[in-house]
Design a protein around this motif. Structure first.
Motif, PDB file in Angstrom:
ATOM      1  N   GLN A 159       0.837  -1.197   0.000  1.00 31.11           N
ATOM      2  CA  GLN A 159       0.000   0.000   0.000  1.00 31.11           C
ATOM      3  C   GLN A 159       0.870   1.244   0.000  1.00 31.11           C
ATOM      4  O   GLN A 159       1.589   1.517   0.974  1.00 31.11           O
ATOM      5  CB  GLN A 159      -0.921   0.003   1.225  1.00 31.11           C
ATOM      6  N   THR A 161       1.881   4.891   0.596  1.00 34.52           N
ATOM      7  CA  THR A 161       1.419   5.848   1.596  1.00 34.52           C
ATOM      8  C   THR A 161       1.076   7.171   0.939  1.00 34.52           C
ATOM      9  O   THR A 161       1.385   7.407  -0.223  1.00 34.52           O
ATOM     10  CB  THR A 161       2.492   6.071   2.676  1.00 34.52           C
ATOM     11  N   ILE A 173       1.823  -5.309   3.548  1.00 34.32           N
ATOM     12  CA  ILE A 173       0.729  -5.999   4.231  1.00 34.32           C
ATOM     13  C   ILE A 173       0.772  -7.475   3.871  1.00 34.32           C
ATOM     14  O   ILE A 173       0.671  -7.839   2.693  1.00 34.32           O
ATOM     15  CB  ILE A 173      -0.642  -5.398   3.826  1.00 34.32           C
ATOM     16  N   HIS A 206      -6.393   3.874  -2.336  1.00 38.69           N
ATOM     17  CA  HIS A 206      -6.314   4.237  -0.924  1.00 38.69           C
ATOM     18  C   HIS A 206      -6.757   3.036  -0.092  1.00 38.69           C
ATOM     19  O   HIS A 206      -7.611   2.259  -0.512  1.00 38.69           O
ATOM     20  CB  HIS A 206      -7.202   5.446  -0.637  1.00 38.69           C
ATOM     21  N   ASP A 207      -6.180   2.882   1.121  1.00 37.84           N
ATOM     22  CA  ASP A 207      -6.462   1.681   1.907  1.00 37.84           C
ATOM     23  C   ASP A 207      -7.931   1.553   2.297  1.00 37.84           C
ATOM     24  O   ASP A 207      -8.470   0.440   2.333  1.00 37.84           O
ATOM     25  CB  ASP A 207      -5.565   1.614   3.152  1.00 37.84           C
ATOM     26  N   ALA A 317      -2.743   2.642   7.158  1.00 35.80           N
ATOM     27  CA  ALA A 317      -2.303   1.537   6.310  1.00 35.80           C
ATOM     28  C   ALA A 317      -1.387   0.584   7.075  1.00 35.80           C
ATOM     29  O   ALA A 317      -1.342  -0.616   6.777  1.00 35.80           O
ATOM     30  CB  ALA A 317      -1.589   2.081   5.081  1.00 35.80           C
ATOM     31  N   GLU A 318      -0.667   1.103   8.077  1.00 38.24           N
ATOM     32  CA  GLU A 318       0.285   0.269   8.820  1.00 38.24           C
ATOM     33  C   GLU A 318      -0.382  -0.829   9.633  1.00 38.24           C
ATOM     34  O   GLU A 318       0.287  -1.769  10.075  1.00 38.24           O
ATOM     35  CB  GLU A 318       1.145   1.150   9.737  1.00 38.24           C
ATOM     36  N   THR A 320      -3.042  -2.371   8.270  1.00 37.14           N
ATOM     37  CA  THR A 320      -3.836  -2.847   7.136  1.00 37.14           C
ATOM     38  C   THR A 320      -4.937  -1.848   6.831  1.00 37.14           C
ATOM     39  O   THR A 320      -5.062  -1.369   5.726  1.00 37.14           O
ATOM     40  CB  THR A 320      -4.426  -4.259   7.364  1.00 37.14           C
ATOM     41  N   LEU A 321      -5.766  -1.515   7.814  1.00 32.73           N
ATOM     42  CA  LEU A 321      -6.752  -0.441   7.675  1.00 32.73           C
ATOM     43  C   LEU A 321      -7.190   0.083   9.032  1.00 32.73           C
ATOM     44  O   LEU A 321      -6.890   1.202   9.406  1.00 32.73           O
ATOM     45  CB  LEU A 321      -7.969  -0.911   6.865  1.00 32.73           C
ATOM     46  N   THR A 398       1.822  -4.103  10.167  1.00 31.91           N
ATOM     47  CA  THR A 398       2.813  -4.420   9.137  1.00 31.91           C
ATOM     48  C   THR A 398       4.188  -4.713   9.734  1.00 31.91           C
ATOM     49  O   THR A 398       4.601  -4.065  10.699  1.00 31.91           O
ATOM     50  CB  THR A 398       2.955  -3.257   8.138  1.00 31.91           C
TER      51      THR A 398
END
Length: 545
Positions: A159, A161, A173, A206-207, A317-318, A320-321, A398
């Motif tokens: 993903q 950033t 991820i 985008h996540d 994002a770190e 996952t969502l 992550t």
């Protein structure tokens, strides 16, 4: 084996007639998740026959959700990982975009781009730069007999950033991360494939769009109505219209979109829509403004929308969502705190609501499988209502980033990830005050830019969601701040002078400090990330020296 892929395959066989509707508002087309899976198997067969192998990184540049859904599933069936590339806009310099994209492709080790509508015409740019690609509408082969086996530590998604495209970074991820966070969100949101229907216009690069409103419904077999950001921006009332016509129960967006929707809904006649089935309107991905949320729920009430549907959330994002979700169908809860204690004492002392109070939405407890901790600069754990650095730990976090300088770990020796945010915890719920790097320090006080920005956007004539407070002389004894806004009044000297005066006064009322300067720009001038977030640090360059 990947629990994520196993479940996705099983869902395709058991989801009955549930699936995704795309093509609104001009040519709606419905495909069941079984249809999507069968197309994905044929695409996966073509990918494997073309040389894609377990662990390969594949990039996707497409805007049509109907093409993207089977394509990403095909890559996962092939044992590869997906990266959704940032998309050029009509204002993008294609030479710069190509250079940035080549940098990203090198960083993630991708040798193949899957190219689809409406970006097929960019094939010439890829050819010029020697980038291998395959067009999605031509990707077809013999169905892949079975998924290529990968373990839980294999990369599923890279993903990108929301930082500068010239200095890219990708969150890695894994299949285990994706499965853990999807299951946690399923539990926290009380998802029910039999009764829920998700409606979204969020971008798939985008996540929140990719994971929350494509991967999750595809994984669990939930009905999905998916349009594009271009569709929403062209006609914001399409969003509530789709929720009404398709009897949507779940949607999500960043705060600015709710502010836009509230304004546009105000001009629509009573009874035009039925929003009574909406049980989750998730607000996340950027700071949440309680005033904007109330405007949205007030506007929606005329169409039967329950105010309790608002779900304030914290994510990145770190993880996952999702990181934290407020309790489902309880509406927005706000914590009102003393500004002096917050800024100087680093404590969130509760006070009665009023003009002088700072107001923060409660973002709920951590999702199942995640822990959140608040620490000071030395790493010592802070207590209830004590402000500090937020960090998170758990299976969804992550293991690292990919950067142009190589891989980089994200977790410390005990598994904690520094979120980069400041906040506190109250009654088990997370509160985010702001990004640590953006905090403005004046006279020993920590001033959060969001407080300044909300004050600025409350002035008539300032575009909603288009104001930034930026640090000047950061870290020095004479640190100051400026306010940069967008307005249709830009260029009209007398009007700008009055607007500047009102913004300064409103900011003084809000934080007790006067901006060094106020800059008024024409719409479209503020720097934003590819996903639409304002870039405060880049906006500093717009302030006259």
């Amino acid at each position: 084996m990947s629990r994520f892929v196993d479940t996705m395959v099983a869902t395709a066989a058991s989801a009955n007639d549930r699936g995704m509707t795309t093509g609104e508002p001009t040519a709606p087309t419905r495909r069941t998740w079984a249809d999507v899976h069968e197309k994905a198997r044929r695409m996966a067969g073509a990918l494997v026959a073309g040389g894609v192998a377990r662990g390969d990184s594949v990039a996707v540049l497409a805007g049509d959700p109907a093409s993207i859904a089977p394509a990403v599933q095909a890559v996962w069936l092939s044992g590869g990982s997906i990266t959704m590339l940032h998309q050029p806009t009509p204002r993008t310099d294609l030479a710069e975009w190509a250079a940035d994209t080549l940098r990203v492709l090198a960083m993630i080790g991708a040798e193949l781009v899957l190219l689809g509508n409406p970006f097929d015409a960019l094939s010439a740019v890829l050819d010029e730069n020697g980038v291998s690609y395959r067009k999605l509408d031509e990707l077809d082969g013999d169905p892949l007999p079975a998924p290529v086996e990968v373990d839980e530590s294999a990369t599923a998604l890279l993903q990108l950033t929301s930082g500068s495209t010239a200095d890219p970074k990708a969150v890695r991820i894994t299949h285990g991360n994706l499965w853990s966070n999807a299951k946690a969100m399923e539990e926290a949101a009380k998802l029910d494939p039999e009764t829920d229907r998700m409606v979204s216009w969020l971008p798939l690069f985008h996540d929140m769009g990719m994971v929350g409103f494509l991967t999750v419904p595809m994984l669990f077999g939930i009905d999905l109505v998916k349009v594009t950001p271009v569709d929403f921006l062209a006609r914001p009332t399409l969003w509530p219209d789709l929720i009404s016509r398709y009897q949507g129960t779940i949607t999500a967006a960043p705060n600015f979109a709710y502010a836009i929707a509230a304004r546009r809904m105000g001009g629509v006649e009573d009874g035009t829509w039925d929003l009574s089935r909406l049980r989750i309107a998730l607000n996340g991905a950027e700071p949440i403004d309680p005033t904007a949320v109330k405007a949205f729920t007030d506007a929606g009430a005329r169409f039967g929308m329950p105010a309790e549907c608002v779900l304030c959330a914290y994510g990145m994002a770190e993880t996952t969502l999702g990181v934290a979700f407020a309790p489902v169908f309880t509406g927005m809860a706000v914590d009102h705190v003393d500004p002096d204690e917050l800024e100087a004492g680093r404590r969130a002392v509760p006070v009665e609501p009023g003009p002088g109070a700072r107001s923060f939405p409660l973002l709920g407890p951590p999702l199942p499988g995640l822990e959140i901790q608040v620490v000071d600069e030395s790493g010592a754990v802070r207590g209830e209502r004590e402000v500090g650095q937020l960090r998170v730990r758990g299976e969804a976090v992550t293991p690292g980033y990919l950067t142009v300088d190589g891989p980089r770990d994200t977790q410390d020796a005990d598994g904690w990830l520094d979120t980069g945010d400041e906040g506190y915890v109250v009654d088990g719920q997370v509160v985010v005050c702001g990004r640590r790097k953006d905090v403005i320090i004046m006279g020993g006080r920590n001033i959060y830019p969001t407080d300044i920005e909300r004050a600025a956007t409350s002035v008539e004539g300032v575009r909603a969601g288009n104001a930034v407070a930026v640090r000047l002389d950061a870290g020095s004894r004479r640190e100051r701040f400026a306010v940069v806004v967008e307005s249709k009044l830009a260029g009209e000297d007398d009007a700008v002078k009055e607007l500047t005066k009102q913004i300064s006064a409103r900011v003084v009322d809000a934080v007790g400090l006067r901006p060094f300067t106020v800059v008024v720009l024409k719409p479209g001038s503020l720097p934003k990330t590819p996903s639409g977030k304002l870039r405060r640090s880049a906006a500093t360059a717009l302030v006259p020296a």
